[in-house]
Scaffold this active site. Structure first.
Site, PDB file in Angstrom:
ATOM      1  N   HIS A 188      -7.792  20.995 -13.248  1.00 10.00           N
ATOM      2  CA  HIS A 188      -6.413  21.080 -13.750  1.00 10.00           C
ATOM      3  C   HIS A 188      -5.707  19.783 -13.328  1.00 10.00           C
ATOM      4  O   HIS A 188      -6.045  19.192 -12.291  1.00 10.00           O
ATOM      5  CB  HIS A 188      -5.748  22.287 -13.077  1.00 10.00           C
ATOM      6  CG  HIS A 188      -4.391  22.645 -13.582  1.00 10.00           C
ATOM      7  ND1 HIS A 188      -3.259  21.965 -13.191  1.00 10.00           N
ATOM      8  CD2 HIS A 188      -3.976  23.632 -14.418  1.00 10.00           C
ATOM      9  CE1 HIS A 188      -2.202  22.524 -13.776  1.00 10.00           C
ATOM     10  NE2 HIS A 188      -2.614  23.532 -14.522  1.00 10.00           N
TER      11      HIS A 188
ATOM     12  N   GLN B  25      -7.338  29.876  -9.924  1.00 12.06           N
ATOM     13  CA  GLN B  25      -7.948  30.827 -10.872  1.00 12.06           C
ATOM     14  C   GLN B  25      -9.050  31.654 -10.202  1.00 12.06           C
ATOM     15  O   GLN B  25      -9.696  32.461 -10.862  1.00 12.06           O
ATOM     16  CB  GLN B  25      -8.552  30.075 -12.076  1.00 12.06           C
ATOM     17  CG  GLN B  25      -7.569  29.275 -12.880  1.00 12.06           C
ATOM     18  CD  GLN B  25      -6.546  30.140 -13.622  1.00 12.06           C
ATOM     19  OE1 GLN B  25      -6.707  31.357 -13.734  1.00 12.06           O
ATOM     20  NE2 GLN B  25      -5.478  29.521 -14.081  1.00 12.06           N
TER      21      GLN B  25
ATOM     22  N   ASP C 146      -9.561  24.447  -5.084  1.00  9.75           N
ATOM     23  CA  ASP C 146      -8.409  24.925  -5.843  1.00  9.75           C
ATOM     24  C   ASP C 146      -8.754  26.327  -6.361  1.00  9.75           C
ATOM     25  O   ASP C 146      -9.496  26.464  -7.340  1.00  9.75           O
ATOM     26  CB  ASP C 146      -8.148  23.945  -6.998  1.00  9.75           C
ATOM     27  CG  ASP C 146      -7.071  24.445  -7.943  1.00  9.75           C
ATOM     28  OD1 ASP C 146      -6.539  25.552  -7.713  1.00  9.75           O
ATOM     29  OD2 ASP C 146      -6.770  23.729  -8.926  1.00  9.75           O
TER      30      ASP C 146
ATOM     31  N   CYS D 254      -3.386  21.814 -19.477  1.00  9.68           N
ATOM     32  CA  CYS D 254      -3.250  20.890 -18.338  1.00  9.68           C
ATOM     33  C   CYS D 254      -4.633  20.478 -17.820  1.00  9.68           C
ATOM     34  O   CYS D 254      -4.847  20.409 -16.596  1.00  9.68           O
ATOM     35  CB  CYS D 254      -2.425  21.491 -17.206  1.00  9.68           C
ATOM     36  SG  CYS D 254      -0.768  21.907 -17.699  1.00  9.68           S
TER      37      CYS D 254
ATOM     38  N   LYS E   1      -0.016  33.860  -9.924  1.00 10.67           N
ATOM     39  CA  LYS E   1      -1.227  34.155 -10.706  1.00 10.67           C
ATOM     40  C   LYS E   1      -1.979  35.352 -10.118  1.00 10.67           C
ATOM     41  O   LYS E   1      -3.035  35.721 -10.593  1.00 10.67           O
ATOM     42  CB  LYS E   1      -2.147  32.928 -10.721  1.00 10.67           C
ATOM     43  CG  LYS E   1      -1.574  31.749 -11.510  1.00 10.67           C
ATOM     44  CD  LYS E   1      -2.587  30.653 -11.600  1.00 10.67           C
ATOM     45  CE  LYS E   1      -1.986  29.321 -11.997  1.00 10.67           C
ATOM     46  NZ  LYS E   1      -1.725  29.193 -13.436  1.00 10.67           N
TER      47      LYS E   1
HETATM   48  N1  PLP Z   1      -5.116  24.760 -10.544  1.00 10.87           N
HETATM   49  C1  PLP Z   1      -5.542  25.532 -11.558  1.00 10.87           C
HETATM   50  C2  PLP Z   1      -7.016  25.707 -11.763  1.00 10.87           C
HETATM   51  C3  PLP Z   1      -4.618  26.157 -12.398  1.00 10.87           C
HETATM   52  O1  PLP Z   1      -5.042  26.922 -13.402  1.00 10.87           O
HETATM   53  C4  PLP Z   1      -3.239  25.951 -12.166  1.00 10.87           C
HETATM   54  C5  PLP Z   1      -2.233  26.536 -13.060  1.00 10.87           C
HETATM   55  O2  PLP Z   1      -2.491  26.880 -14.194  1.00 10.87           O
HETATM   56  C6  PLP Z   1      -2.860  25.151 -11.087  1.00 10.87           C
HETATM   57  C7  PLP Z   1      -3.819  24.570 -10.305  1.00 10.87           C
HETATM   58  C8  PLP Z   1      -1.426  24.918 -10.779  1.00 10.87           C
HETATM   59  O3  PLP Z   1      -0.830  26.103 -10.362  1.00 10.87           O
HETATM   60  P1  PLP Z   1       0.758  26.172 -10.111  1.00 10.87           P
HETATM   61  O4  PLP Z   1       1.379  25.635 -11.360  1.00 10.87           O
HETATM   62  O5  PLP Z   1       1.014  27.618  -9.901  1.00 10.87           O
HETATM   63  O6  PLP Z   1       1.038  25.338  -8.925  1.00 10.87           O
END
Ligand code: PLP
Length: 413
Positions: A122, A204, A201, A371, A227
């Site tokens: 992401h 997900q 990270d 993203c 999430k």
């Molecule tokens: N990392 C992953 C794999 C994501 O899917 C997302 C959000 O869609 C993020 C990071 C960023 O999360 P946040 O916008 O809640 O900080």
């Protein structure tokens, strides 16, 4: 007995009509809906217990502080962390990664150092490293994936070395659903890049799997409250305690200090040193309620249900004549990504056009690059439609999606 139809009743948003039809919510990878238990925990705090934490010498504040710190301990246990002092509250996964980049990265990178990221990341796990990498003249290397969207582990010997200072990888790719084999990858990193710190990270991953930072052997892990059935504005950074303790603060303010004078400031221990200012108290309590709720449902039940619903969606969408699933990973999370082809024009129908038709039919689904532009580019698409599932997703929602996709293909085909 686990029953998703009953569980849906705990989510007030899901009982509404959108454009004259019962809402079909297939965007849980972007954010999950909230069970009443979470909404009520936050309401209860505002209605009955509202006060700040840490600062008050009075009972109301002492009770809130206790609940706030209990939440930290609960989260430590949820991800099997060694201590609650390893848990830093952040605004979300994005802020957690930025914290590590701007604190650990800025103080440890030297010119020529390398940061390894996968092509499936992401943007939240790319851009912070680019910003800090540029500042410190550290170089970003890219861990590639194959045409199925699986990381190419055989490439690791060419990518890792003494120069690798950070490896930051997603648990599950938000764009196409690949669940990375971290138990295979992390030992290789430890062996070939002994100086590298490993960040996972789990934005997900945490909502859909059992996480143990101990058995995973990562140095840092991040996820977002919103999430995982909790509120927005709250996230978690796990860091090995001795590592966090050696990292400098990245933001200054109240509550993160030991002593302040104009000549010199000394800092509190971790996690306080990374939590400047009044924290998002209601959000921490909401996340705490979400973890209780999730534990009550049982992660094994969630995993089993989401596997079934994802398989059902995959087979149903694959069976439609005009759709093409993007990515075919060995291990898939609760996400499918696809495009729809126009039979007459011989080209793809833009995912945004399809999403518009889906919305007309009361279906909430994401279209775009999610993203994750490098991942999209690698897989040869600009954008996809993404259906993502959660504990409350039920088969009739997938059936509605398929009917609506057929309608969209007729309209644009
Ligand atoms: N990392 C992953 C794999 C994501 O899917 C997302 C959000 O869609 C993020 C990071 C960023 O999360 P946040 O916008 O809640 O900080």
């Amino acid at each position: 007995m686990f029953n998703p139809t009953e569980i849906r009743k705990e989510f007030p948003v899901l009982s509404q009509q959108v454009n004259g039809q019962p809402l079909v919510f297939l965007d849980s990878a972007a954010t999950t809906q909230k069970p009443i238990a979470v909404i009520e925990a936050m309401n209860d705090f505002y209605k009955n217990h509202y006060s700040s934490v840490k600062r008050g010498a009075y009972s109301l504040s002492a009770k809130t502080t206790q609940k706030f710190e209990d939440a930290r301990a609960k989260i430590a246990s949820f991800i099997d962390a060694e201590s609650e002092n390893s848990i830093v509250f952040t605004k979300g996964a994005t802020e957690g990664i930025n914290l590590v980049a701007w604190s650990y990265g800025l103080s440890n990178f030297e010119e020529g150092d390398e940061i390894l990221l996968s092509v499936l990341e992401h943007h939240a796990n790319i851009v912070p490293w680019q910003l800090v990498g540029k500042e410190k003249k550290a170089k970003i290397k890219v861990f590639p994936c194959d045409d199925n969207g699986d990381l190419q582990i055989s490439e690791l010997p060419n990518l890792l070395s003494e120069k690798t200072k950070v490896v930051s990888l997603t648990h599950t790719a938000n764009s196409i659903g690949t669940v990375n084999p971290l138990s295979e990858i992390i030992p290789i990193i430890r062996k070939l890049a002994p100086k590298a710190k490993i960040l996972i990270d789990a934005a997900q991953g945490a909502p859909h799997s059992k996480i143990s930072v101990k058995s995973m052997d990562c140095d840092f892990l991040v996820f977002s409250g919103h999430k995982i059935y909790g509120p927005t504005g709250i996230g978690v950074l796990y860091g090995k305690k001795e590592l966090l303790q050696r990292m400098p603060p990245w933001q200054g303010g109240g509550e993160m200090i030991d002593e302040v004078s104009f000549e010199k400031t000394t800092f509190a221990s971790t996690p306080a040193r990374f939590e400047a200012g009044t924290p998002p108290i209601a959000e921490v309590l909401g996340l705490s309620a979400a973890i209780d709720w999730l534990n009550g449902v049982g992660m094994e039940n969630i995993i089993k249900h989401e596997h079934q619903i994802t398989d059902y969606a995959l087979h149903s969408v694959r069976a439609l004549p005009a759709t093409q699933i993007i990515g075919n990973p060995k291990n898939r999370g609760a996400i499918i990504s696809f495009i729809v082809k126009s039979e007459n024009r011989g080209s793809d129908i833009h995912p945004h056009d399809i999403a518009m038709i889906l919305d007309e039919n009361g279906i909430a689904m994401r279209a775009g690059h999610h993203c994750a532009q490098p991942a999209m580019q690698r897989l040869g698409v600009q954008a996809t439609l993404r259906a993502s599932f959660a504990v409350y997703t039920v088969p009739w929602e997938i059936d509605r999606l398929c009917q609506s996709l057929k309608r969209a293909a007729r309209i644009f085909g």
